[in-house]
Design a protein around this motif. Structure first.
Motif, PDB file in Angstrom:
ATOM      1  N   THR A   1      47.736  45.241   8.617  1.00 37.65           N
ATOM      2  CA  THR A   1      48.374  44.791   9.785  1.00 37.65           C
ATOM      3  C   THR A   1      49.820  43.822   9.314  1.00 37.65           C
ATOM      4  OG1 THR A   1      46.791  42.746   9.622  1.00 37.65           O
ATOM      5  CG2 THR A   1      46.604  45.874  10.766  1.00 37.65           C
TER       6      THR A   1
ATOM      7  N   ARG B   1      56.077  36.509  13.370  1.00 40.85           N
ATOM      8  CA  ARG B   1      54.806  35.490  12.839  1.00 40.85           C
ATOM      9  C   ARG B   1      54.840  35.611  11.428  1.00 40.85           C
ATOM     10  NH1 ARG B   1      52.019  40.257  16.190  1.00 40.85           N
ATOM     11  NH2 ARG B   1      51.999  40.957  14.014  1.00 40.85           N
TER      12      ARG B   1
ATOM     13  N   MET C   1      53.915  42.975  17.867  1.00 44.36           N
ATOM     14  CA  MET C   1      53.475  41.878  19.412  1.00 44.36           C
ATOM     15  C   MET C   1      54.395  42.462  20.189  1.00 44.36           C
ATOM     16  SD  MET C   1      51.360  40.755  21.105  1.00 44.36           S
ATOM     17  CE  MET C   1      49.914  40.394  19.583  1.00 44.36           C
TER      18      MET C   1
ATOM     19  N   GLU D   1      43.352  39.508  13.246  1.00 39.45           N
ATOM     20  CA  GLU D   1      43.856  40.720  14.198  1.00 39.45           C
ATOM     21  C   GLU D   1      45.384  40.403  14.458  1.00 39.45           C
ATOM     22  OE1 GLU D   1      40.042  39.648  15.442  1.00 39.45           O
ATOM     23  OE2 GLU D   1      41.142  38.252  14.885  1.00 39.45           O
ATOM     24  N   THR D   2      46.213  39.200  14.970  1.00 35.20           N
ATOM     25  CA  THR D   2      47.354  39.239  14.686  1.00 35.20           C
ATOM     26  C   THR D   2      47.999  38.431  13.128  1.00 35.20           C
ATOM     27  OG1 THR D   2      47.134  36.323  15.771  1.00 35.20           O
ATOM     28  CG2 THR D   2      47.532  38.965  16.845  1.00 35.20           C
TER      29      THR D   2
ATOM     30  N   LEU E   1      43.641  44.181  20.842  1.00 36.96           N
ATOM     31  CA  LEU E   1      44.771  43.413  20.309  1.00 36.96           C
ATOM     32  C   LEU E   1      45.281  44.414  19.173  1.00 36.96           C
ATOM     33  CD1 LEU E   1      44.713  39.726  19.345  1.00 36.96           C
ATOM     34  CD2 LEU E   1      45.549  41.086  21.221  1.00 36.96           C
TER      35      LEU E   1
ATOM     36  N   CYS F   1      50.311  31.366  20.893  1.00 39.38           N
ATOM     37  CA  CYS F   1      50.932  32.326  19.329  1.00 39.38           C
ATOM     38  C   CYS F   1      50.942  33.621  19.639  1.00 39.38           C
ATOM     39  CB  CYS F   1      49.864  32.015  18.376  1.00 39.38           C
ATOM     40  SG  CYS F   1      49.812  30.209  17.960  1.00 39.38           S
ATOM     41  N   ILE F   2      50.169  34.146  21.131  1.00 43.20           N
ATOM     42  CA  ILE F   2      50.082  36.079  20.982  1.00 43.20           C
ATOM     43  C   ILE F   2      51.257  35.704  21.244  1.00 43.20           C
ATOM     44  CG2 ILE F   2      49.222  37.588  21.649  1.00 43.20           C
ATOM     45  CD1 ILE F   2      47.078  37.161  22.348  1.00 43.20           C
TER      46      ILE F   2
ATOM     47  N   SER G   1      52.480  44.828  12.164  1.00 39.92           N
ATOM     48  CA  SER G   1      52.586  45.218  13.647  1.00 39.92           C
ATOM     49  C   SER G   1      53.261  44.890  14.652  1.00 39.92           C
ATOM     50  CB  SER G   1      51.172  45.495  13.488  1.00 39.92           C
ATOM     51  OG  SER G   1      50.991  44.290  13.263  1.00 39.92           O
TER      52      SER G   1
ATOM     53  N   ASN H   1      53.933  38.517  10.299  1.00 41.15           N
ATOM     54  CA  ASN H   1      55.025  39.964   9.983  1.00 41.15           C
ATOM     55  C   ASN H   1      55.834  39.604   8.871  1.00 41.15           C
ATOM     56  OD1 ASN H   1      56.205  38.970  12.372  1.00 41.15           O
ATOM     57  ND2 ASN H   1      56.141  40.376  13.503  1.00 41.15           N
TER      58      ASN H   1
ATOM     59  N   GLU I   1      49.254  46.362  20.738  1.00 39.82           N
ATOM     60  CA  GLU I   1      50.470  46.380  19.596  1.00 39.82           C
ATOM     61  C   GLU I   1      51.166  47.176  19.112  1.00 39.82           C
ATOM     62  OE1 GLU I   1      50.805  43.314  16.336  1.00 39.82           O
ATOM     63  OE2 GLU I   1      49.545  42.005  17.302  1.00 39.82           O
TER      64      GLU I   1
ATOM     65  N   LEU J   1      44.551  33.258  18.106  1.00 37.94           N
ATOM     66  CA  LEU J   1      44.174  34.584  19.268  1.00 37.94           C
ATOM     67  C   LEU J   1      44.458  34.081  20.107  1.00 37.94           C
ATOM     68  CD1 LEU J   1      41.244  35.672  18.450  1.00 37.94           C
ATOM     69  CD2 LEU J   1      43.746  36.593  18.578  1.00 37.94           C
TER      70      LEU J   1
END
Length: 472
Positions: free
Chosen positions: A466, A245, A471, A339-340, A18, A315-316, A469, A343, A22, A311
């Protein structure tokens, strides 16, 4: 493998990939390429994919269109001059198009042919030097018909900035009819609809100077270039990452769940509440559920529950807004290293007495289970809303939790006063989410994750890595 077998065993993206996806926005690249294949159905798909990637190499130049509301009265050319200096656009105005239009062989005096004007505009935008440097178009198109002709000829902006007055915050009106609008206002609304796929609204106040307007446009364009918009996030947005996010942090009674539901509806996000996630995880027959029932919750266990939900594909792809997590500095550290990660970190501030009064004033309808005002018919206090429980939770948040999380978030967090009305708080939340973060994205020293670095000064905490980042 049959089609049924492939559908029964879908391919999931490993979480270790991921950060790389990204960083280079490969997730959106693959989606766009697959969409292009389905639409065109070429006989040679491999050759078509090569051409798709080759053509995409030159698509980094920004194609900007300014749509200015007729209600505003400011010098657009001054704003354009500032953007030319920053980005080096080729400027295309209606006067430029009419000059070429009048020199065309098919020009007829006294007749405005929208199709011919679109053809002239296409010839200008498809010049090599314009393609390489990008273009900025304003004063054109003026009508919906002209916009549709441009779209049919392939003159499509990557970003359309709708510069308009800040919409007033007002209570719901009894008359739901749209107020009367003149011809220019109607065409402006039609242009907003025509370019809604790439539209970013820039709200202008009467007191804004030319420099302030230029700064707002610059921030919108810069944030938009940082990542492609997610579904339903292009409209009503002043520039954004690929998917929002959002983490709403605040005490009970600050209105987090109410505001989160409104944000999810407005931006097309997945609305998550940790209490519901925890209740669902406790009933599942898996390793996490068994450990929760046997040993109870822990900081690491809470983070695993949230990580597993974030995940998932929705959501991604669409982004999320979460409430109820984190509640301490330790939870924030684990959340920030997922990982996510979020932001957008937003603290909803409310004083202790206001939160306590809000919680103690609400009840539950014992017949329907819906929230109601305490003291109303069929109203009972919720067990979690007893005075002792409320005071203990608020005391922990204001004494330890909020200080730890503010220290962990650092300069990247937003502060919102939630003592105001729901509409006023929602307006401020949307503005905070759509604002461009002042940070750059880069790989960390290990080369396995992403980190952000503020443009004006370096971050003082290594765990703020992170969050911003993008997405795709």
């Amino acid at each position: 493998m049959t089609e049924t077998d492939a559908a029964a065993d879908p391919v999931d993206i490993p979480v270790t990939f991921l950060p790389y996806l990204e960083k280079y926005r490969l997730y959106k690249l693959f989606k766009d390429m697959m969409q292009d294949l389905i639409v065109n159905m070429p006989r040679d798909p491999l050759k078509h994919m090569k051409n798709f990637l080759r053509n995409r190499e030159g698509s980094d130049a920004i194609k900007l269109m300014l749509l200015v509301s007729p209600e505003l009265n400011f010098d657009v050319s001054s704003v354009v001059k500032g953007m030319i200096k920053d980005f080096g656009f080729f400027v295309i105005t209606r006067r430029t198009i009419l000059d070429h239009y009048e020199k065309h062989d098919d020009f007829k005096p006294g007749c405005v042919d929208t199709a011919l004007m679109s053809e002239v505009t296409k010839a200008i935008t498809f010049r090599d030097e314009v393609i390489q440097n990008g273009w900025l178009m304003y004063d054109h198109p003026c009508t919906l018909r002209e916009a549709r002709c441009l779209q049919q000829d392939g003159v499509i902006p990557t970003v359309a900035l709708a510069i308009m007055p800040t919409p007033p915050v007002a209570p719901p009106t009894i008359n739901n009819r749209t107020k009367s609008r003149n011809f220019f206002q109607q065409e402006f609304q039609a242009l907003i609809y025509a370019y809604k796929a790439s539209l970013k609204e820039v709200h202008i106040d009467p007191s804004d100077s030319t420099d302030t307007i230029s700064s707002k446009c610059f921030n919108a364009l810069r944030a938009s270039a940082a990542g492609a918009q997610g579904p339903n996030q292009g409209f009503h947005a002043t520039g954004a990452p690929g998917a929002y996010r959002v983490a709403l942090i605040g005490p009970r009674g600050a209105g987090r769940k109410t505001q989160a539901a409104l944000l999810a509806k407005h931006f097309g996000l997945v609305c998550l509440n940790f209490r519901k996630l925890f209740a669902e995880a406790s009933t599942r027959d898996d390793d996490i559920g068994k450990r929760l029932r046997q040993y109870g919750p822990s900081v690491e266990m809470k983070a695993q529950i949230v990580r597993r939900r974030l995940l998932e594909k929705d959501c991604i792809e669409y982004g999320y807004v979460i409430t109820g997590f984190p509640t301490s500095g330790a939870e924030f550290e684990l959340f920030d290293n997922m990982e996510t990660p979020p932001n957008r970190i937003i603290f909803m501030n409310a004083d202790l007495e206001t939160c306590k009064n809000r919680i103690l004033a609400r009840g539950v309808d014992w017949c329907t289970g819906k929230p109601t005002v305490r003291g109303a018919p069929r109203s009972l206090p919720h067990p979690r809303d007893s005075k002792e429980v409320v005071e203990a939770e608020l005391d922990f948040y204001f004494s330890d939790g909020v200080a730890e999380m503010r220290a962990a978030a650092g300069l990247s967090a937003w502060e919102i006063d939630s003592n105001q009305t729901i509409d006023q708080v929602q307006t401020k939340l949307q503005a905070a989410i759509m604002a461009a973060p002042s940070c750059d994205i880069k790989f960390n020293q290990a080369g396995v994750g992403l980190e952000n670095a503020r443009i004006d000064k370096p971050l003082s905490r290594p765990h703020q890595l992170t969050r911003f980042s993008q997405m795709s």
